[in-house]
Design a protein around this motif. Structure first.
Motif, PDB file in Angstrom:
ATOM      1  N   LYS A   8       0.839  -1.204   0.000  1.00  0.00           N
ATOM      2  CA  LYS A   8       0.000   0.000   0.000  1.00  0.00           C
ATOM      3  C   LYS A   8       0.875   1.255   0.000  1.00  0.00           C
ATOM      4  O   LYS A   8       1.941   1.306   0.607  1.00  0.00           O
ATOM      5  CB  LYS A   8      -0.929   0.025   1.213  1.00  0.00           C
ATOM      6  CG  LYS A   8      -1.901  -1.145   1.277  1.00  0.00           C
ATOM      7  CD  LYS A   8      -2.838  -1.161   0.091  1.00  0.00           C
ATOM      8  CE  LYS A   8      -3.863  -2.288   0.194  1.00  0.00           C
ATOM      9  NZ  LYS A   8      -4.744  -2.347  -0.998  1.00  0.00           N
ATOM     10  N   ARG A   9       0.373   2.281  -0.678  1.00  0.00           N
ATOM     11  CA  ARG A   9       1.080   3.564  -0.781  1.00  0.00           C
ATOM     12  C   ARG A   9       0.279   4.624  -0.044  1.00  0.00           C
ATOM     13  O   ARG A   9      -0.903   4.821  -0.333  1.00  0.00           O
ATOM     14  CB  ARG A   9       1.243   3.922  -2.258  1.00  0.00           C
ATOM     15  CG  ARG A   9       2.035   2.868  -3.049  1.00  0.00           C
ATOM     16  CD  ARG A   9       1.680   2.852  -4.512  1.00  0.00           C
ATOM     17  NE  ARG A   9       0.272   2.513  -4.745  1.00  0.00           N
ATOM     18  CZ  ARG A   9      -0.279   2.421  -5.957  1.00  0.00           C
ATOM     19  NH1 ARG A   9       0.443   2.639  -7.037  1.00  0.00           N
ATOM     20  NH2 ARG A   9      -1.559   2.120  -6.076  1.00  0.00           N
ATOM     21  N   ASP A  82      -3.003   4.705  -2.245  1.00  0.00           N
ATOM     22  CA  ASP A  82      -4.026   3.827  -1.675  1.00  0.00           C
ATOM     23  C   ASP A  82      -4.619   4.399  -0.390  1.00  0.00           C
ATOM     24  O   ASP A  82      -5.751   4.080  -0.038  1.00  0.00           O
ATOM     25  CB  ASP A  82      -3.425   2.447  -1.371  1.00  0.00           C
ATOM     26  CG  ASP A  82      -2.814   1.796  -2.596  1.00  0.00           C
ATOM     27  OD1 ASP A  82      -3.582   1.399  -3.493  1.00  0.00           O
ATOM     28  OD2 ASP A  82      -1.564   1.712  -2.664  1.00  0.00           O
ATOM     29  N   ILE A  83      -3.843   5.227   0.317  1.00  0.00           N
ATOM     30  CA  ILE A  83      -4.274   5.751   1.621  1.00  0.00           C
ATOM     31  C   ILE A  83      -3.864   7.213   1.751  1.00  0.00           C
ATOM     32  O   ILE A  83      -2.728   7.573   1.456  1.00  0.00           O
ATOM     33  CB  ILE A  83      -3.640   4.948   2.784  1.00  0.00           C
ATOM     34  CG1 ILE A  83      -4.070   3.477   2.738  1.00  0.00           C
ATOM     35  CG2 ILE A  83      -4.016   5.563   4.125  1.00  0.00           C
ATOM     36  CD1 ILE A  83      -3.254   2.584   3.659  1.00  0.00           C
ATOM     37  N   PHE A 234      -5.995   0.217  11.682  1.00  0.00           N
ATOM     38  CA  PHE A 234      -7.117  -0.729  11.609  1.00  0.00           C
ATOM     39  C   PHE A 234      -8.107  -0.344  10.512  1.00  0.00           C
ATOM     40  O   PHE A 234      -8.487  -1.170   9.680  1.00  0.00           O
ATOM     41  CB  PHE A 234      -7.839  -0.804  12.956  1.00  0.00           C
ATOM     42  CG  PHE A 234      -9.001  -1.758  12.957  1.00  0.00           C
ATOM     43  CD1 PHE A 234      -8.815  -3.108  13.164  1.00  0.00           C
ATOM     44  CD2 PHE A 234     -10.299  -1.304  12.716  1.00  0.00           C
ATOM     45  CE1 PHE A 234      -9.886  -3.992  13.148  1.00  0.00           C
ATOM     46  CE2 PHE A 234     -11.368  -2.178  12.698  1.00  0.00           C
ATOM     47  CZ  PHE A 234     -11.166  -3.532  12.913  1.00  0.00           C
ATOM     48  N   ILE A 235      -8.510   0.922  10.482  1.00  0.00           N
ATOM     49  CA  ILE A 235      -9.545   1.291   9.509  1.00  0.00           C
ATOM     50  C   ILE A 235      -9.011   1.390   8.086  1.00  0.00           C
ATOM     51  O   ILE A 235      -9.784   1.353   7.131  1.00  0.00           O
ATOM     52  CB  ILE A 235     -10.283   2.603   9.905  1.00  0.00           C
ATOM     53  CG1 ILE A 235      -9.318   3.766  10.095  1.00  0.00           C
ATOM     54  CG2 ILE A 235     -11.122   2.380  11.137  1.00  0.00           C
ATOM     55  CD1 ILE A 235     -10.003   5.072  10.456  1.00  0.00           C
ATOM     56  N   CYS A 236      -7.668   1.481   7.943  1.00  0.00           N
ATOM     57  CA  CYS A 236      -7.088   1.508   6.595  1.00  0.00           C
ATOM     58  C   CYS A 236      -6.761   0.105   6.084  1.00  0.00           C
ATOM     59  O   CYS A 236      -6.492  -0.070   4.893  1.00  0.00           O
ATOM     60  CB  CYS A 236      -5.816   2.357   6.578  1.00  0.00           C
ATOM     61  SG  CYS A 236      -6.126   4.126   6.746  1.00  0.00           S
TER      62      CYS A 236
END
Length: 258
Positions: A8-9, A82-83, A234-236
């Motif tokens: 993930k980025r 991604d985030i 957690f939420i990601c």
């Protein structure tokens, strides 16, 4: 439960200190590649030297043009996104509303609310291109209870809640989840400055103010930057794949703000 962000980025604003730095550390440990910014150049260089794979540049998120350039460079450097964690914030003035200057009001809302808007606006096309992702905005308990002598800060943090919910409604069909986290008082230099200012405004000692603030939590304590960072992780992660449009409190059971 393993919270994995391998591949993930992520972009995290103000990631060299406090909650931002701890989030960058937890993300990196979970396998993410992180790009960040900070006003404190020394803290940023230290974070880059300490956190595996962390990249970033100095940037003032209050400067719209500079912040948008930072976002473009971050997405290009990461090869996508991604985030997005809109973490940058400032305490703003401590004063009765009638004594708050327009300049201080505007500066506080610019850093705490407008930067989240600009960060989200730049992140969305990249997240859609990636097939979805997660946006996390930092609100505060002051965006849930109100905060005497801190009207600009509270207004901005309430604004984050409405902005988050609306973006979640708009972006859900694209597979993008949008949430905000509402920390209570977080141990560290920032809350120390707030305690000092509020103690002076209230005519009491800093120790009395610290105790007063802790006493309005059910657990009689402040939270840590790590508590907030792990909620964001957690939420990601895949574990939080159906959490969106939420304002998530991490505050030791806060029942109001002193």
């Amino acid at each position: 439960m393993k919270l994995d962000l391998t591949g993930k980025r992520a972009i995290i604003t103000a990631g060299a200190q406090g909650i931002g730095r701890r989030t960058a550390e937890v993300f990196a440990a979970a396998g993410a590649t992180v790009y960040t910014c900070d006003l404190d150049v020394d803290a940023l260089e230290d974070a880059k030297a300490t956190i595996p794979g962390l990249q970033g540049v100095p940037c003032d998120v209050g400067d719209a043009a500079a912040f948008q350039d930072f976002m473009d460079k971050g997405i290009e450097t990461l090869g996508g996104l991604d985030i997005m964690v809109n973490n940058a914030g400032t305490a703003g003035p401590t004063a009765p509303v009638e004594d708050v200057s327009l300049e201080d009001w505007t500066a506080c809302l610019t850093i705490n609310l407008t930067s989240a808007f600009l960060g989200t606006q730049k992140a969305v096309p990249a997240l859609i291109k990636s097939g979805g992702g997660s946006i996390v905005n930092l609100s505060s308990a002051a965006g849930k209870f109100g905060f005497p002598l801190r009207s600009p800060y509270s207004a901005a943090k309430f604004g984050i809640v409405g902005f988050t919910r609306t973006c979640a409604m708009e972006l859900g069909p694209h597979g993008i989840r949008v949430n905000c986290v509402q920390p209570g008082p977080v141990e560290g230099a920032r809350i120390d400055r707030v305690i000092k200012a509020k103690a002076e405004a209230g005519g009491i000692s800093e120790n009395e103010m610290r105790t007063k603030m802790a006493d309005v939590t059910l657990m009689k304590r402040f939270v840590t930057a790590g508590d907030i960072a792990h909620q964001i992780l957690f939420i990601c992660s895949e574990a939080g794949r159906n959490i969106t449009g939420q304002s998530l409190s991490v505050d030791a059971g806060l029942e109001g703000l002193a």
